[in-house]
Design an enzyme around this catalytic site. Structure first.
Site, PDB file in Angstrom:
ATOM      1  N   LYS A   1      50.660 -16.048  -4.398  1.00  0.00           N
ATOM      2  CA  LYS A   1      49.451 -16.868  -4.306  1.00  0.00           C
ATOM      3  C   LYS A   1      48.323 -16.217  -5.107  1.00  0.00           C
ATOM      4  O   LYS A   1      48.044 -15.036  -4.959  1.00  0.00           O
ATOM      5  CB  LYS A   1      49.022 -17.033  -2.849  1.00  0.00           C
ATOM      6  CG  LYS A   1      47.918 -18.063  -2.632  1.00  0.00           C
ATOM      7  CD  LYS A   1      47.708 -18.298  -1.138  1.00  0.00           C
ATOM      8  CE  LYS A   1      46.783 -19.475  -0.876  1.00  0.00           C
ATOM      9  NZ  LYS A   1      45.418 -19.216  -1.307  1.00  0.00           N
TER      10      LYS A   1
ATOM     11  N   THR B   1      34.893 -39.824  -9.772  1.00  0.00           N
ATOM     12  CA  THR B   1      33.622 -39.973  -9.081  1.00  0.00           C
ATOM     13  C   THR B   1      33.916 -40.132  -7.603  1.00  0.00           C
ATOM     14  O   THR B   1      34.878 -40.824  -7.231  1.00  0.00           O
ATOM     15  CB  THR B   1      32.838 -41.203  -9.587  1.00  0.00           C
ATOM     16  OG1 THR B   1      33.641 -42.382  -9.413  1.00  0.00           O
ATOM     17  CG2 THR B   1      32.480 -41.051 -11.058  1.00  0.00           C
TER      18      THR B   1
ATOM     19  N   SER C   1      -6.792  -1.107  -6.798  1.00  0.00           N
ATOM     20  CA  SER C   1      -6.446  -1.382  -5.409  1.00  0.00           C
ATOM     21  C   SER C   1      -4.960  -1.677  -5.376  1.00  0.00           C
ATOM     22  O   SER C   1      -4.387  -2.130  -6.382  1.00  0.00           O
ATOM     23  CB  SER C   1      -7.228  -2.586  -4.885  1.00  0.00           C
ATOM     24  OG  SER C   1      -6.665  -3.081  -3.687  1.00  0.00           O
ATOM     25  N   THR C   2      -4.341  -1.438  -4.235  1.00  0.00           N
ATOM     26  CA  THR C   2      -2.959  -1.880  -4.071  1.00  0.00           C
ATOM     27  C   THR C   2      -2.843  -3.352  -4.438  1.00  0.00           C
ATOM     28  O   THR C   2      -1.828  -3.792  -4.990  1.00  0.00           O
ATOM     29  CB  THR C   2      -2.503  -1.686  -2.614  1.00  0.00           C
ATOM     30  OG1 THR C   2      -2.372  -0.286  -2.354  1.00  0.00           O
ATOM     31  CG2 THR C   2      -1.162  -2.360  -2.348  1.00  0.00           C
ATOM     32  N   ASN C   3      -3.915  -4.103  -4.176  1.00  0.00           N
ATOM     33  CA  ASN C   3      -3.848  -5.549  -4.305  1.00  0.00           C
ATOM     34  C   ASN C   3      -3.853  -6.066  -5.736  1.00  0.00           C
ATOM     35  O   ASN C   3      -3.610  -7.249  -5.961  1.00  0.00           O
ATOM     36  CB  ASN C   3      -4.995  -6.186  -3.518  1.00  0.00           C
ATOM     37  CG  ASN C   3      -4.966  -5.772  -2.059  1.00  0.00           C
ATOM     38  OD1 ASN C   3      -3.960  -5.249  -1.574  1.00  0.00           O
ATOM     39  ND2 ASN C   3      -6.067  -5.985  -1.355  1.00  0.00           N
TER      40      ASN C   3
ATOM     41  N   SER D   1      46.771 -13.218  -1.509  1.00  0.00           N
ATOM     42  CA  SER D   1      47.092 -13.242  -0.086  1.00  0.00           C
ATOM     43  C   SER D   1      47.836 -11.983   0.315  1.00  0.00           C
ATOM     44  O   SER D   1      48.597 -11.416  -0.469  1.00  0.00           O
ATOM     45  CB  SER D   1      47.949 -14.471   0.244  1.00  0.00           C
ATOM     46  OG  SER D   1      48.404 -14.433   1.575  1.00  0.00           O
ATOM     47  N   SER D   2      47.591 -11.558   1.550  1.00  0.00           N
ATOM     48  CA  SER D   2      48.331 -10.421   2.095  1.00  0.00           C
ATOM     49  C   SER D   2      49.620 -10.881   2.767  1.00  0.00           C
ATOM     50  O   SER D   2      50.426 -10.055   3.190  1.00  0.00           O
ATOM     51  CB  SER D   2      47.457  -9.685   3.124  1.00  0.00           C
ATOM     52  OG  SER D   2      47.112 -10.567   4.188  1.00  0.00           O
TER      53      SER D   2
ATOM     54  N   THR E   1       0.828  -1.212   0.000  1.00  0.00           N
ATOM     55  CA  THR E   1       0.000   0.000   0.000  1.00  0.00           C
ATOM     56  C   THR E   1       0.859   1.258   0.000  1.00  0.00           C
ATOM     57  O   THR E   1       0.545   2.245  -0.680  1.00  0.00           O
ATOM     58  CB  THR E   1      -0.946   0.010   1.220  1.00  0.00           C
ATOM     59  OG1 THR E   1      -1.833  -1.107   1.132  1.00  0.00           O
ATOM     60  CG2 THR E   1      -1.757   1.292   1.285  1.00  0.00           C
TER      61      THR E   1
END
Length: 473
Positions: free
Chosen positions: A325, A188, A141-143, A319-320, A102
């Site tokens: 990496k 698998t 209507s909103t609906n 990586s830090s 609404t």
């Protein structure tokens, strides 16, 4: 702001100061204060959809003789401005809101009414010429407005997703051809199985994406059925019969999206299974995309201590702390998008289930999550293709080496020497580390010439003629 910066508006709850220059009104302001939930605005596609519905309604009501030409034209002009991208900052309601939409519907009604009044020479907040409820919301209507706006917005968003999926499909098919000569070990349960061509794996990825495309098309096609004309609960109360007949064709004409009025408007007003179906197709796609991402991370793992059968494009430092990496960041983000979509699907499922009797009040959270799923999938698939799939290369020799050293090739020998003898060879190869090829020859089970034919790399990746001499034993 001083007192001169506000205008006073009133409703059944009471009076309230509204910013003097605002095109939204009192009900929009109350909603903005009540429902500060996400901190985000409505999606522009739904804002435009609301304006398209209001424009079409004005046209239909004018045709029915319920709106004067002057009022209808002012509403149409105001709606067109919103459709063209103006006044979007006046839509101040949070996407997640109580009231079954609404607030969003009234936000549109108030903006369009105020702008229409202004066009006709009136003042903002004085609804003497064009009223939000009596004129802009006439016959609605909103609906029926809000769910229709959600469906229109969804149908505006999904084509881009399908476009990106088609491009992903083409990229995967291209890689399937490029890698058709690359022999690798199939697995698998994460254990060596039998040889497969890398191109065959990528063709399988392409096949599942193509299936997802068709599944999504079918699911979203159902969202073209709307409940406009239903009014509050599907009975069509306060709806003129001429308007009722014209409103859906008018919206189709205005929006450029072909819609169809539901045959059972009560059903269409209370049940939201179409959104569940649509979301489910996106969830299924997400499951498949994340599975492909998992495979790519595994096949590229290492690069020294893992499978290292393929190389993913290096996109950023991984990586830090660990120099050199590189992480599989694009498949990682694709999986994260998938996880989010799967979570959104659960929200949509529960919201659709949570409706009671003649209306489901939880459409706002359905639209919020469905739109997010569509947009993030579109962007995720785009980066997945551009920054990962298109740049994948194969480590041919590494993949070939893993095949030759694998015990899994024993499966190709089974039709020629029998399962029991093959199992003994496999066990011995695992225990000693000696190759299957050497052990078969050493045991005198097959000649080297026979083995070369049986263990032909390409022959092991497609159906063939089983050995016939076992029938004589």
């Amino acid at each position: 702001m001083g007192s001169n910066d506000f205008r006073i508006e009133s409703d059944s709850v009471g009076e309230k100061n509204v910013p003097k220059e605002a095109y939204y009104g009192l009900q929009s302001l109350r909603a903005a204060e009540n429902f500060y939930i996400t901190g985000k605005g409505m999606y522009k596609e739904q804002i435009i959809a609301l304006a398209e519905i209001k424009k079409a309604a004005a046209m239909a009501n004018n045709k029915a003789g319920l709106l004067t030409d002057e009022v209808a034209e002012a509403i149409i002009k105001a709606s067109d401005e919103i459709i063209e991208g103006e006044l979007h900052d006046e839509f101040i309601c949070d996407p997640i809101q109580g009231g079954a939409g609404t607030s969003a519907n009234m936000n549109a009604n108030e903006i369009i009414a105020n702008r229409a009044n202004e066009i006709l020479g009136g003042e903002l907040g004085v609804y003497d010429r064009v009223h939000p409820n009596d004129h802009v919301n006439m016959g609605q209507s909103t609906n029926d407005v809000f769910p229709t706006s959600g469906k229109l917005a969804t149908l505006k968003l999904i084509p881009k997703t399908l476009e990106e999926l088609e491009k992903l499909y083409e990229s995967l098919m291209k890689k399937s051809h490029e890698f058709d000569s690359v022999i690798k070990m199939g697995r698998t349960q994460m254990q060596d199985a039998v040889p497969i061509r890398l191109g065959q794996e990528f063709h399988a990825y392409a096949s599942v994406i193509k299936r997802d495309i068709e599944r999504i098309k079918v699911a979203f096609e159902a969202l073209r059925i709307v409940n406009m004309g239903a009014s509050a609960i599907g009975t069509g109360i306060n709806v003129d019969t001429t308007y009722f007949k014209d409103i859906v064709p008018m919206i189709s004409k205005v929006s450029g999206i072909e819609l169809k009025q539901a045959e059972d408007l009560i059903d269409a007003t209370q049940n939201l299974d179409g959104f569940v179906h649509a979301s489910s197709s996106l969830k299924t796609l997400s499951v498949n995309l994340s599975k492909i991402s998992n495979d790519l991370r595994l096949m590229s793992s290492g690069p020294r201590t893992g499978f290292a059968e393929i190389n993913l494009p290096a996109k950023q430092n991984g990586s830090s702390i660990m120099p050199g990496k590189i992480n599989p960041v694009i498949p990682e983000v694709m999986s994260q998008v998938a996880f989010n979509v799967i979570g959104n699907d659960m929200t949509i499922t529960m919201a659709a289930e949570g409706g009671q009797l003649e209306l489901n009040a939880f459409e706002p959270v359905i639209f919020y999550n469905l739109f997010e799923s569509i947009v993030t999938l579109t962007n995720g698939v785009k980066t997945f293709r551009e920054n990962c799939i298109d740049g994948i290369t194969a480590n041919r020799e590494r993949a070939k080496q893993l095949v030759h050293n694998s015990v899994g090739i024993i499966t190709a020998i089974v039709p020629h020497v029998g399962y029991k003898a093959s199992a003994k060879i496999a066990d011995k190869a695992i225990m000693t580390g000696e190759s299957v090829r050497n052990l078969v020859i050493k045991e005198g089970l097959l000649t080297e010439k026979e083995l070369n034919e049986i263990l032909d790399e390409f022959a092991m990746t497609k159906p063939g003629i089983a050995a016939k001499h076992l029938l004589n034993e």
